[in-house]
Design a protein around this motif. Structure first.
Motif, PDB file in Angstrom:
ATOM      1  N   GLN A 273       0.866  -1.318  -0.092  1.00 52.00           N
ATOM      2  CA  GLN A 273       0.138   0.084   0.064  1.00 52.00           C
ATOM      3  C   GLN A 273       0.782   1.106   0.070  1.00 52.00           C
ATOM      4  N   PHE A 274       0.332   2.244  -0.869  1.00 53.70           N
ATOM      5  CA  PHE A 274       1.265   3.587  -0.783  1.00 53.70           C
ATOM      6  C   PHE A 274       0.188   4.648  -0.689  1.00 53.70           C
ATOM      7  N   THR A 275       0.397   5.641   0.124  1.00 53.91           N
ATOM      8  CA  THR A 275      -0.518   6.723   0.304  1.00 53.91           C
ATOM      9  C   THR A 275       0.134   7.906   0.398  1.00 53.91           C
ATOM     10  N   LEU A 276      -0.581   9.004   0.041  1.00 50.45           N
ATOM     11  CA  LEU A 276      -0.058  10.405  -0.042  1.00 50.45           C
ATOM     12  C   LEU A 276      -1.070  11.334   0.503  1.00 50.45           C
ATOM     13  N   ASN A 277      -0.816  12.047   1.611  1.00 51.75           N
ATOM     14  CA  ASN A 277      -1.921  12.699   2.436  1.00 51.75           C
ATOM     15  C   ASN A 277      -1.074  14.241   2.497  1.00 51.75           C
TER      16      ASN A 277
ATOM     17  N   ALA B 244      -3.557   0.007  -3.101  1.00 50.67           N
ATOM     18  CA  ALA B 244      -3.243  -1.064  -2.349  1.00 50.67           C
ATOM     19  C   ALA B 244      -3.432  -2.315  -2.873  1.00 50.67           C
ATOM     20  N   GLU B 245      -2.991  -3.324  -2.751  1.00 54.74           N
ATOM     21  CA  GLU B 245      -3.159  -4.672  -3.336  1.00 54.74           C
ATOM     22  C   GLU B 245      -2.918  -5.831  -2.311  1.00 54.74           C
ATOM     23  N   SER B 246      -3.753  -6.581  -2.299  1.00 56.76           N
ATOM     24  CA  SER B 246      -3.475  -7.805  -1.670  1.00 56.76           C
ATOM     25  C   SER B 246      -3.502  -8.877  -2.557  1.00 56.76           C
ATOM     26  N   ASP B 247      -2.226  -9.894  -2.725  1.00 60.39           N
ATOM     27  CA  ASP B 247      -2.223 -10.668  -3.817  1.00 60.39           C
ATOM     28  C   ASP B 247      -2.071 -11.980  -3.153  1.00 60.39           C
ATOM     29  N   HIS B 248      -3.112 -13.034  -2.782  1.00 61.49           N
ATOM     30  CA  HIS B 248      -2.997 -14.226  -2.172  1.00 61.49           C
ATOM     31  C   HIS B 248      -2.898 -15.384  -3.266  1.00 61.49           C
ATOM     32  N   GLN B 249      -1.841 -16.142  -3.180  1.00 57.73           N
ATOM     33  CA  GLN B 249      -1.600 -17.402  -3.967  1.00 57.73           C
ATOM     34  C   GLN B 249      -1.627 -18.536  -2.998  1.00 57.73           C
TER      35      GLN B 249
ATOM     36  N   THR C  95      -7.072 -48.146   0.617  1.00 57.47           N
ATOM     37  CA  THR C  95      -7.244 -48.158  -0.853  1.00 57.47           C
ATOM     38  C   THR C  95      -7.204 -46.563  -1.350  1.00 57.47           C
ATOM     39  N   LEU C  96      -6.396 -46.132  -2.152  1.00 52.60           N
ATOM     40  CA  LEU C  96      -6.275 -44.721  -2.410  1.00 52.60           C
ATOM     41  C   LEU C  96      -7.655 -44.538  -3.333  1.00 52.60           C
ATOM     42  N   SER C  97      -8.511 -43.454  -2.995  1.00 54.56           N
ATOM     43  CA  SER C  97      -9.680 -43.375  -3.675  1.00 54.56           C
ATOM     44  C   SER C  97      -9.614 -41.985  -4.437  1.00 54.56           C
ATOM     45  N   GLN C  98      -9.016 -40.781  -3.834  1.00 51.50           N
ATOM     46  CA  GLN C  98      -8.975 -39.791  -4.713  1.00 51.50           C
ATOM     47  C   GLN C  98      -7.786 -38.948  -4.626  1.00 51.50           C
ATOM     48  N   ILE C  99      -7.524 -38.209  -5.832  1.00 50.84           N
ATOM     49  CA  ILE C  99      -6.324 -37.286  -5.908  1.00 50.84           C
ATOM     50  C   ILE C  99      -6.965 -35.987  -6.093  1.00 50.84           C
ATOM     51  N   ARG C 100      -6.888 -35.061  -5.230  1.00 49.73           N
ATOM     52  CA  ARG C 100      -7.477 -33.702  -5.496  1.00 49.73           C
ATOM     53  C   ARG C 100      -6.328 -32.781  -5.577  1.00 49.73           C
ATOM     54  N   LEU C 101      -6.302 -31.992  -6.733  1.00 46.80           N
ATOM     55  CA  LEU C 101      -5.325 -30.923  -6.903  1.00 46.80           C
ATOM     56  C   LEU C 101      -6.283 -29.637  -7.258  1.00 46.80           C
ATOM     57  N   ARG C 102      -6.126 -28.386  -6.197  1.00 43.36           N
ATOM     58  CA  ARG C 102      -6.827 -27.432  -6.385  1.00 43.36           C
ATOM     59  C   ARG C 102      -6.099 -26.122  -6.147  1.00 43.36           C
ATOM     60  N   PRO C 103      -5.196 -25.605  -6.910  1.00 41.32           N
ATOM     61  CA  PRO C 103      -4.577 -24.528  -6.691  1.00 41.32           C
ATOM     62  C   PRO C 103      -5.350 -23.286  -7.047  1.00 41.32           C
ATOM     63  N   GLN C 104      -5.188 -22.266  -6.063  1.00 44.32           N
ATOM     64  CA  GLN C 104      -6.236 -21.026  -6.291  1.00 44.32           C
ATOM     65  C   GLN C 104      -5.593 -19.707  -5.868  1.00 44.32           C
ATOM     66  N   SER C 105      -6.066 -18.715  -5.942  1.00 46.59           N
ATOM     67  CA  SER C 105      -5.584 -17.220  -5.931  1.00 46.59           C
ATOM     68  C   SER C 105      -6.855 -16.483  -5.554  1.00 46.59           C
ATOM     69  N   ALA C 106      -6.664 -15.315  -4.878  1.00 46.67           N
ATOM     70  CA  ALA C 106      -7.395 -14.088  -4.649  1.00 46.67           C
ATOM     71  C   ALA C 106      -6.856 -12.905  -4.482  1.00 46.67           C
ATOM     72  N   VAL C 107      -7.068 -12.127  -5.434  1.00 47.26           N
ATOM     73  CA  VAL C 107      -6.205 -10.683  -5.728  1.00 47.26           C
ATOM     74  C   VAL C 107      -7.125  -9.638  -5.505  1.00 47.26           C
ATOM     75  N   ASN C 108      -7.194  -8.700  -4.383  1.00 48.05           N
ATOM     76  CA  ASN C 108      -7.926  -7.592  -4.438  1.00 48.05           C
ATOM     77  C   ASN C 108      -6.941  -6.165  -4.716  1.00 48.05           C
ATOM     78  N   THR C 109      -7.671  -5.244  -5.380  1.00 46.93           N
ATOM     79  CA  THR C 109      -6.921  -3.874  -5.752  1.00 46.93           C
ATOM     80  C   THR C 109      -7.815  -2.801  -5.559  1.00 46.93           C
ATOM     81  N   TYR C 110      -7.382  -1.930  -4.486  1.00 45.60           N
ATOM     82  CA  TYR C 110      -7.960  -0.491  -4.234  1.00 45.60           C
ATOM     83  C   TYR C 110      -7.046   0.620  -4.994  1.00 45.60           C
ATOM     84  N   ASP C 111      -7.974   1.519  -5.626  1.00 41.97           N
ATOM     85  CA  ASP C 111      -7.329   2.877  -5.831  1.00 41.97           C
ATOM     86  C   ASP C 111      -8.222   3.853  -5.324  1.00 41.97           C
TER      87      ASP C 111
END
Length: 564
Positions: free
Chosen positions: A374-378, A396-401, A445-461
């Motif tokens: 975040q950068f602000t000028l007051n 401001a930016e929040s970059d969740h990976q 016994t192996l029953s499932q293989i789950r791969l779920r990469p995800q992200s959430a990016v929030n940006t404010y000006d």
């Protein structure tokens, strides 16, 4: 106590504080200053300490028209809590939710975290990270995740519980204002540092926590830099049910019974959806940096530039030994389970012995990070004693990976003699698995293989400008303009064959053909401090995701194709 605390401060103010205290206490006890004293009698003497921060907070509340609560720290590292949410919970009416053993989000007056708006140095922003599977995983909502920030980065927290015309809309619960330290908060050169070292005998980790601040003023110009760092490991153990449900719905009941209760009574009673024991292992590393420049060319003008950076990295594993059949429907689910013994208390099935139960050993592994900037000028300018201008621009930016979110499931079906028993402890039930060997690879016994990469990016000006005009000594008019732009991007990928069909239960031949002993290990509940019931199974086989990733090239998309 306030004088004693001030004298113990480190840095450029420490020695001066001792000298000032000695003189101040001498005068207070009736001592007469000598004519040879070097200190002029008319020099102002100020002793700072915890009382000063309390008085400053009271002054803010007194000046506000709205209902506010304020917490102020007199120096860096004087918020003793793990993160901001744990500091804010000191305010009346504020409760927190926890994740990985520390506060994550806040609730004000019973309203959920999504109803609270957060401003940092006057600018609205949103910071998010990922949670455990039990709390919903990646935060894609409006709830602010305070655990991204170390409390040492901030020296003032204001919780605005009531609406005000001069505070833009956006919350039903509260508006929380966070303020980082500024150079003009200090009289001159200031150097402060703190350090802590903790040892957790449950997770067997040593956790450092460090903070540092340096600030100085050169006439009408000031600069400040601060940094906070922590590294923390934690281990959580216990039991959970993921809610209770009954089986009165069509196809949602037990298949048969040989008890004193009828099927109708058993199915009308509430049962745990997923009776299970859990083990959570967390590793978290957090670093935060602030920088500020202030320029005051005259008593009527002040310009402030603020920069804030926070990085929150973590790994997490979630292991469960559970019986998911109690949450399923149909003949292949709960309809295939027979009840051989039971006890209903009130409207809950608190004890039961069952045949035909499907059990599961699950392990989920996450690697996650959030980078916040975040950068602000007051700017503030007083045209006169009655007319004032305030302006602010910021981004401001929040970059969740969450690039790795992998889950492997081991299943064992049609277990006879399975039982759960909540009669002795409604938080730590006794769960047994008949004659099943939970540690043997042959059981599973192996029953499932789950791969779920995800992200959430929030940006404010944001950009705003306001004018304040004192019509009289007791009546002020305030007006202005506020512009704000918000963007939100989120992704989630899953295994795909190019269609919408779920591929998580589709196992490649090389995976299903790999002996389970090659990618598994035994998980054990330590039970320290839990008073586990006698007879509980405390060890079971779980998937080893790192070994599976190495054996199967798990994150190669040409081997395991991914899609939306």
């Amino acid at each position: 106590m306030a004088a004693k605390k001030s004298a113990s401060k480190l840095g450029s103010r420490g020695a001066a504080s001792v000298a000032v205290l000695t003189m101040a206490l001498g005068l207070a006890s009736g001592g007469v200053a000598s004519a040879q004293d070097d200190t002029p009698m008319d020099e102002e003497i100020i002793v700072t300490g915890f009382r000063g921060s309390l008085q400053a907070a009271i002054d803010v509340k007194r000046d506000e028209v709205a209902a506010v609560d304020v917490i102020m720290a007199e120096d860096i590292a004087d918020f003793p809590d793990l993160n901001l949410s744990e500091s804010i919970q000191r305010v009346p009416g504020v409760a927190i939710t926890r994740d990985a053993g520390e506060g994550r989000q806040i609730s004000v007056r019973g309203l959920g975290a999504q109803f609270t708006r957060v401003r940092i140095n006057g600018m609205e922003t949103l910071a998010t990270t990922g949670g455990t599977d039990a709390v919903g995983g990646t935060n894609r909502g409006r709830s602010f995740d305070f655990n991204i920030f170390a409390s040492e980065l901030f020296n003032a927290i204001t919780v605005r519980k009531s609406a005000s015309a001069e505070v833009e809309e956006g919350s039903l619960g509260a508006t929380v204002d966070l303020r980082t330290a500024m150079p003009f908060d200090y009289d001159g050169f200031t150097l402060a540092a703190s350090g802590q070292l903790h040892y957790n005998d449950l997770s067997e980790t040593t956790d450092p926590r460090l903070a540092f601040l340096v600030s100085n003023r050169w006439g009408n110009l000031g600069a400040l830099f601060s940094v906070a760092y922590s590294d923390r490991g934690s281990l959580e153990e216990g039991a959970s049910t993921v809610r209770w449900q009954n089986g009165t719905g069509s196809g949602a009941g037990f298949g048969s019974e040989t008890t004193a209760y009828t099927l109708a009574q058993l199915n009308a009673a509430f049962r745990p959806r997923l009776p299970r024991y859990d083990v959570y292992q967390h590793e978290q590393e957090r670093i935060g940096i602030t920088a500020a420049l202030q320029w005051r060319p005259s008593n009527a003008t002040e310009v402030t530039f603020n920069a804030l950076y926070a990085n929150f990295d973590g790994t997490r594993s979630e292991s469960f030994l559970q019986a998911p059949v109690f949450s399923t429907n149909g003949a292949s689910g709960i309809g295939g389970v027979a009840v051989t013994d039971a006890l209903i208390q009130g409207n809950s099935l608190v004890y039961g012995v069952f045949n035909g139960v499907d059990i599961r050993s699950e392990l989920r592994y996450d690697e996650l990070s959030t980078e916040f900037t975040q950068f602000t000028l007051n700017a503030e300018h007083d045209f006169s004693d009655r007319l004032r201008l305030r302006g602010m621009i910021g981004t401001a930016e929040s970059d969740h990976q969450n690039p790795i979110q992998t889950t492997l499931l081991f299943d064992a079906n049609n277990i006879s003699g399975y039982s759960y028993d909540f009669r002795g402890d409604n938080r730590l039930p006794l769960i047994t698995y008949g004659a099943t060997n939970l540690e043997s690879p042959a059981t599973w016994t192996l029953s499932q293989i789950r791969l779920r990469p995800q992200s959430a990016v929030n940006t404010y000006d944001t950009a705003s400008i306001d004018l304040d005009f004192d019509v009289t000594d007791i009546f002020t008019l305030t007006g202005g303009l506020n512009w704000r732009s918000y963007e939100f991007e989120t992704t989630e990928l899953r295994r795909s064959n190019g269609t919408a069909a779920n591929q998580e239960g589709v196992l490649p031949g090389f995976a299903s053909g790999t002996p389970i002993a090659d990618y598994s290990f035994v998980m054990t509940l330590s039970g320290r401090g839990l008073d586990l019931p006698t007879g509980l199974a405390t060890s079971w086989l779980v998937p080893d995701i790192n070994a599976a990733a190495s054996l199967w090239d798990l994150y190669n998309t040409s081997v395991f194709p991914m899609g939306i």
